[in-house]
Design a protein around this motif. Structure first.
Motif: not given
Length: 88
Positions: A43-58
């Motif tokens: 698990x991972x927590x993306x802190x509020x306000x941090x720009x992110x982009x999930x990516x999944x190959x499969x």
């Protein structure tokens, strides 16, 4: 619970943290300064306000923990924004 495949959109959630817990597959959370690779049971927590982009190959199955009413695309909006609905 979500299924992910491919690259999502870059976005932030200005008001809330977002926790990703991977059930199956491998998910990469792209951040502007690094990538975080998650495998099953990670698990991972993306802190509020941090720009992110999930990516999944499969295909990835994951559980997202966030407050009720949080839009999946955060501040980015667009055609990939999921309609909010209550589970019964």
């Amino acid at each position: 619970m979500v299924k992910l495949q491919g690259e999502f959109v870059w976005h932030t959630h200005p008001e809330t943290d977002e926790l990703f817990m991977v059930v199956s597959g491998q998910l990469t959370i792209q951040l502007r300064d690094r990538d975080v690779v998650l495998n099953p049971n990670d698990l991972f927590v993306v802190p509020r306000g941090v720009e992110h982009c999930p990516k999944a190959e499969g295909e990835v199955q994951a559980i997202l923990f966030e407050p009720q009413g949080t839009l999946n695309t955060g501040d980015a909006g667009g055609d990939r924004t999921a309609e909010l609905c209550e589970l019964s």
